[in-house]
Design an enzyme around this catalytic site. Structure first.
Site, PDB file in Angstrom:
ATOM      1  CG  ASP A 189     -59.301 -32.038  30.386  1.00  0.00           C
ATOM      2  OD1 ASP A 189     -60.121 -31.433  29.677  1.00  0.00           O
ATOM      3  OD2 ASP A 189     -58.096 -32.179  30.073  1.00  0.00           O
ATOM      4  CG  ASP A 221     -62.101 -28.319  47.807  1.00  0.00           C
ATOM      5  OD1 ASP A 221     -63.291 -27.972  47.630  1.00  0.00           O
ATOM      6  OD2 ASP A 221     -61.426 -27.921  48.778  1.00  0.00           O
ATOM      7  CE  LYS A 238     -61.030 -24.073  48.025  1.00  0.00           C
ATOM      8  NZ  LYS A 238     -61.206 -25.321  48.776  1.00  0.00           N
ATOM      9  CG  ASP A 290     -59.821 -25.709  30.958  1.00  0.00           C
ATOM     10  OD1 ASP A 290     -59.971 -26.783  30.366  1.00  0.00           O
ATOM     11  OD2 ASP A 290     -58.886 -24.934  30.720  1.00  0.00           O
ATOM     12  CE1 TYR A 345     -59.588 -20.588  32.640  1.00  0.00           C
ATOM     13  CE2 TYR A 345     -58.840 -21.059  30.422  1.00  0.00           C
ATOM     14  CZ  TYR A 345     -59.084 -21.471  31.714  1.00  0.00           C
ATOM     15  OH  TYR A 345     -58.825 -22.755  32.080  1.00  0.00           O
TER      16      TYR A 345
END
Ligand code: NAI
Length: 329
Positions: free
Chosen positions: A230, A202, A170, A226, A123
């Site tokens: 959700d 993951d 990750k 982010d 970002y």
């Protein structure tokens, strides 16, 4: 009377802002709202999507309630949300996620708090075309920001009697950047008597949809935070009910997890719950605990009575749902 900036946003932003303002007013809390606009609609008049006046207003008032602002996809101006978080150094994005009454979900007793780093990672907006057929985005992770957000997550966990923190990365692939985030979390965790668990993003997604009850506080860099926010919203009824806050040393901006929902904008269909729950946390932040409790009870009573908007299985319009909450206050 407390001065608070209200950023009205666009899409469903104005509808849900109006609903929440009405409910807060009905609760009797006196707030002097400094109403600000941002996004595509202001570009024509003021040349930029986030005019200085908006940032100055939040700096003056120290607190803002914000509804979503549309960001053009694949082109156009940089996200107003990202800019605002960066300019005010709102480094912690806090997103508590738990089941609400009478909202049918796959799992009960979900109670997860997502702590997302809010100022860097992909970002940072450092992107370029290397040539006509190649583009690159640079992922920035610093020790300073990683340690700061890890400390925030552990302080939050301790203060709120949480049992553990999972750091989600990750780091098997992004060995340097995510590796630094992980190393920072390990270092900070040593100052706390709480377990730090490590999980790859993951696997974390798979575990979240299979057995969410094993998680408590999740600590993530910006992009994974982010996406996982959700996912967690989906576990408890969707984006219409997912609250959030952006917190820094000096300022706090409360806003729902969801975006401007252009597909339902202007139709009186939006669920104001996510924005209302964000506002309830804002009221707690300014020590209006009595009003915060009364509004939360009225919201929960409304949901318990089966009065709901369409996104969570009901048939009420945003305005009707709002009136029912006000009646129960
Ligand atoms: P979105 O969150 O706006 O919508 C995703 C889906 O959830 C849509 O089907 C929408 O109708 C539904 N939904 C969202 N909020 C709802 C609510 N309160 N009540 C009922 N249904 C709701 O995500 P999308 O479509 O990916 O993004 C739209 C725009 O919002 C984009 O420009 C994006 O950049 C922006 N955005 C802004 C954010 C912010 O201002 N903080 C956060 C996320 C996205």
């Amino acid at each position: 009377m407390t001065n608070i900036t209200l950023i009205k946003g666009d899409g469903i932003g104005p509808e849900i802002s109006e609903a929440v303002l009405k409910i807060i007013e009905a609760s009797g809390v006196k707030i002097n709202w400094d109403i600000q606009t941002a996004g595509a609609d202001v570009i024509e008049k003021e040349g930029v999507p986030l005019p200085k006046r908006v940032v100055e207003s939040v700096k003056k008032n120290k607190i803002a309630l914000k509804s979503p602002v549309t960001t053009p996809i694949g082109k156009g101006f940089r996200s107003v949300n990202v800019q605002l978080r960066k300019e005010l150094d709102l480094y912690a994005n806090l997103r508590p996620c738990y089941n609400l009454p009478n909202i049918k979900t796959r799992y009960n007793n979900v109670d997860i708090v997502v702590v997302r780093e809010n100022t860097e990672d992909l970002y940072a907006g450092i992107e370029r075309h290397v040539d006509e057929d190649t583009a690159e985005s640079i992922k920035i992770i610093t020790r300073k920001a990683s340690e700061r957000i890890a400390k925030f997550a552990f302080d939050y966990a301790l203060k709120n009697n949480r049992k553990q923190v999972h750091v989600v990365t990750k780091a098997n692939i992004c060995k340097l950047s995510d590796g630094l985030f992980l190393e920072s979390a390990r270092k900070i965790s040593q100052n706390y008597n709480l377990p730090l668990k490590e999980i790859l993003v993951d696997n974390c997604c798979m575990q979240l949809v299979q057995n969410p009850n094993q998680f408590d506080v999740l600590l993530l860099p910006n992009l994974y935070g982010d996406i996982v926010s959700d996912l967690c919203a989906g576990l408890v009824g969707g984006l219409g009910v997912a609250q959030g806050a952006n917190i820094g040393e000096n300022y706090a901006v409360f806003e729902p997890v969801h975006g401007s929902a252009p597909d339902i904008a202007g139709q009186d269909k939006a669920n104001p719950t996510a924005m209302l729950m964000s506002a309830i946390e804002m009221l707690r932040y300014i020590n209006e605990n009595d009003a915060a409790n009364r509004i939360k009870n009225a919201l929960f009573d409304t949901l318990s009575a089966g009065i709901k908007t369409a996104d969570i299985g009901g048939d009420k319009k945003c305005s009707e749902f709002t009136e029912e909450i006000i009646k129960k206050l």
